[in-house]
Write a protein that holds these residues in place. Structure first.
Motif, PDB file in Angstrom:
ATOM      1  N   UNK A   1     -10.870  14.704 -48.074  1.00 55.62           N
ATOM      2  CA  UNK A   1      -9.417  14.548 -47.980  1.00 55.62           C
ATOM      3  C   UNK A   1      -8.799  14.612 -49.375  1.00 55.62           C
ATOM      4  N   UNK A   2      -7.470  14.743 -49.418  1.00 56.40           N
ATOM      5  CA  UNK A   2      -6.744  14.797 -50.697  1.00 56.40           C
ATOM      6  C   UNK A   2      -6.969  13.519 -51.502  1.00 56.40           C
ATOM      7  N   UNK A   3      -6.938  12.359 -50.819  1.00 53.83           N
ATOM      8  CA  UNK A   3      -7.112  11.076 -51.509  1.00 53.83           C
ATOM      9  C   UNK A   3      -8.512  10.953 -52.094  1.00 53.83           C
TER      10      UNK A   3
ATOM     11  N   UNK B 142     -10.348  13.433 -52.921  1.00 51.50           N
ATOM     12  CA  UNK B 142     -10.448  14.454 -53.960  1.00 51.50           C
ATOM     13  C   UNK B 142      -9.922  14.013 -55.309  1.00 51.50           C
ATOM     14  N   UNK B 143      -9.044  13.005 -55.310  1.00 56.79           N
ATOM     15  CA  UNK B 143      -8.511  12.527 -56.593  1.00 56.79           C
ATOM     16  C   UNK B 143      -9.626  11.991 -57.496  1.00 56.79           C
ATOM     17  N   UNK B 144     -10.745  11.581 -56.885  1.00 57.53           N
ATOM     18  CA  UNK B 144     -11.864  11.049 -57.673  1.00 57.53           C
ATOM     19  C   UNK B 144     -12.566  12.134 -58.488  1.00 57.53           C
ATOM     20  N   UNK B 145     -12.338  13.411 -58.145  1.00 59.78           N
ATOM     21  CA  UNK B 145     -12.948  14.504 -58.918  1.00 59.78           C
ATOM     22  C   UNK B 145     -12.394  14.493 -60.341  1.00 59.78           C
TER      23      UNK B 145
ATOM     24  N   UNK C 218      -5.755   5.806 -59.646  1.00 63.87           N
ATOM     25  CA  UNK C 218      -5.747   5.529 -58.202  1.00 63.87           C
ATOM     26  C   UNK C 218      -4.633   4.578 -57.772  1.00 63.87           C
ATOM     27  N   UNK C 219      -3.920   4.004 -58.754  1.00 69.82           N
ATOM     28  CA  UNK C 219      -2.922   2.971 -58.439  1.00 69.82           C
ATOM     29  C   UNK C 219      -1.833   3.425 -57.490  1.00 69.82           C
ATOM     30  N   UNK C 220      -1.264   4.601 -57.744  1.00 67.39           N
ATOM     31  CA  UNK C 220      -0.131   5.062 -56.935  1.00 67.39           C
ATOM     32  C   UNK C 220      -0.532   5.307 -55.484  1.00 67.39           C
ATOM     33  N   UNK C 221      -1.686   5.960 -55.286  1.00 67.17           N
ATOM     34  CA  UNK C 221      -2.112   6.278 -53.907  1.00 67.17           C
ATOM     35  C   UNK C 221      -2.488   5.019 -53.127  1.00 67.17           C
ATOM     36  N   UNK C 222      -2.844   3.932 -53.837  1.00 69.66           N
ATOM     37  CA  UNK C 222      -3.242   2.694 -53.157  1.00 69.66           C
ATOM     38  C   UNK C 222      -2.163   1.607 -53.248  1.00 69.66           C
TER      39      UNK C 222
END
Length: 530
Positions: free
Chosen positions: A58-60, A62-65, A234-238
């Protein structure tokens, strides 16, 4: 420690000393490494959708890449001074580049999201060292009279690479598939290894420095900086402090960084010299480096998003717009380098900040029809301003720093800029979502079913759909959906404009801060401070 440092890093040549071709090749190879490492921070952004599709993520997720790469990079940058003393510049640069190429290849061959994240982290850990090492080579291998040229090229790696990352990634993905964005590293990587092998003399490794290192301080630094990067990315998405995950990482980053700082000031030989922050020029330069990092990475984050979401551009079309912030810098940087040894660098930096901030304020008046033609002028203005900022800040940071502290100064300066970039993107991502909700609510109040212009527009749209053969009930729903999309689009455009306002105002405010530094003209140790 001093003798070990001198063994790994000889004092810079005396001013006026002749520099042979081998040294220039080594410095150029170092620049190539820094460019490659900064480029890889953002090269995945424009290809992320294809990567996630292949890895079934998922997009979320994928942010970990990107987060994994940034975490590892920010951790290794302060360690480069220690590793340079232990292995010597030549062996360390060749070894870390070889590993970077191996992990880049594994990224291209990743079979699932987990493997990609692990390989990106290892890629960041090996590539991150290349950024401060390029600056260290300029300061230790070139005499003061030649450093303006070296710093100019280093400044280009800092400003060109973030702009070219999404551009190059978009082109390669579209033409050859997304794994090619990782395999392309072999071209500069092999040249870098060859340049280092030819240009630098071998040094005798001193592994004793690794055994005697402050490993508790290193562990605290790694925990603090890695957790801070995860918190920011990751702050904004969480939803920030609404998430226990984010609260945990914020607490760990605070404990790690405070512990690292406390230990560094109690040890006579810390692995990186934080006492450099006590020098006024260095402190001003690093703080402004963080702020300009926010502007540099923030504008590179906002504009491609706007062009993809609002203008509907493909990655290749976005690349053509972004290229205009890169290409003019190649012409401007030699001019900036020549001026930097003749004009007070505070004046040059103020000029650069005025253009950089001004270009962001010009972007703050976009509408849904803004595209290539309107953005080209702002990109060129930004391209003229950025070299003056990055070059002069490097000069301020390294002015008066002792040769033994050059690796520490380079590490801290580049670490701070990257942290500033992470902070900037985190703040802008949050501002974008908050302001979009705000503008949607305000526009929704004006575009209500009770407003006569809205009723007339809905009627026109409904009749248009009916004329196209749609039944009246469906036509009315489609008309509502069209108006809703327009409201959302306009809310996003206004939110993007707000983001550029923020960057522009912050950069212009920095003009006052740069005058807190002492006057500096020529780069490096020969700088005159008054």
């Amino acid at each position: 420690m001093t003798s070990l440092t001198k063994a790994a890093l000889p004092a810079a040549p005396l001013d006026g000393a002749r520099i042979d071709a081998r040294t220039w090749i080594a410095v150029a190879a170092g620049m190539l490494g820094a460019f490659m490492a900064v480029l890889d921070i953002q090269i995945t952004n424009s290809s992320l959708r294809d990567i996630l599709g292949t890895l079934s993520a998922t997009q979320e997720e994928g942010s970990w890449i990107s987060t994994a790469y940034l975490c590892a990079e920010i951790v290794v940058i302060p360690l480069t001074a220690l590793f340079t003393r232990a292995f010597g510049v030549r062996y360390y640069m060749i070894g870390t580049t070889a590993l970077f190429l191996v992990f880049s290849t594994l990224c291209g061959a990743a079979w699932n999201l987990e493997s990609m994240i692990v390989f990106r982290m290892l890629q960041g850990f090996t590539g991150g060292a290349l950024i401060p090492m390029a600056m260290t080579l300029v300061m230790t291998r070139l005499p003061a009279s030649k450093r303006a040229v070296g710093m100019a090229i280093f400044g280009l790696t800092a400003t060109l690479a973030p702009a070219m990352g999404p551009t190059l990634g978009g082109y390669l993905s579209e033409l050859y598939g997304w794994p090619s964005i990782f395999y392309i590293n072999w071209v500069p990587g092999v040249l870098l290894i060859a340049g280092m092998a030819y240009g630098l003399a071998p040094e005798k490794p001193n592994f004793k420095t690794l055994f005697n290192a402050d490993w508790l301080g290193i562990a605290l630094m790694a925990m603090g900086l890695a957790c801070l990067t995860i918190f920011l990315e990751e702050g904004n998405s969480k939803d920030w402090f609404e998430s226990s995950f984010i609260v945990t990482f914020a607490a760990l980053s605070l404990v790690g960084i405070l512990g690292w700082v406390a230990l560094s000031f109690t040890r006579p030989d810390p692995f990186v010299n934080l006492r450099l922050y006590g020098q006024r020029n260095f402190l001003v330069a690093t703080v402004l480096s963080a702020v300009t990092g926010m502007g540099l990475y923030g504008s590179s984050f906002l504009l491609p998003l706007y062009l993809g979401q609002i203008a509907g551009y493909t990655p290749m079309q976005i690349g053509e717009v972004i290229a205009w912030v890169g290409l003019p810098q190649l012409l401007v940087m030699p001019f900036a380098a020549a001026l930097s040894s003749k004009v007070d660098n505070r004046i040059l930096c103020s000029f650069g900040l005025l253009l950089f901030g001004g270009s962001c304020l010009m972007n703050a008046f976009m509408d849904a029809s803004t595209g290539y033609d309107q953005l080209m002028v702002t990109q060129v203005v930004r391209a003229i301003g950025q070299p003056f900022v990055m070059l002069t800040l490097s000069n301020f940071a390294m002015a008066g720093v002792a040769p033994k502290d050059m690796p520490s100064a380079s590490s801290l300066f580049n670490m701070t800029r990257n942290l500033g970039g992470s902070i900037g993107i985190a703040l802008l991502a949050t501002a974008l979502s908050v302001r979009e909700h705000f503008h949607s609510a305000r526009l929704g109040e004006a575009v209500s079913n009770y407003a006569l212009p809205t009723q007339q527009r809905l009627e026109q749209l409904t009749q248009g759909f009916i004329a196209g053969g749609v039944d009246p009930a469906t036509a009315a729903n489609q008309a509502l959906a069209v108006v809703d999309r327009i409201v959302r689009r306009e809310a996003y455009v206004m939110a993007y404009n707000d983001g550029f306002w923020i960057i522009g105002i912050v950069l212009l405010a920095c003009i006052g801060a740069i005058w807190l530094a002492d006057k500096v003209k020529s780069p490096g140790g020969a700088s005159a401070a008054h």
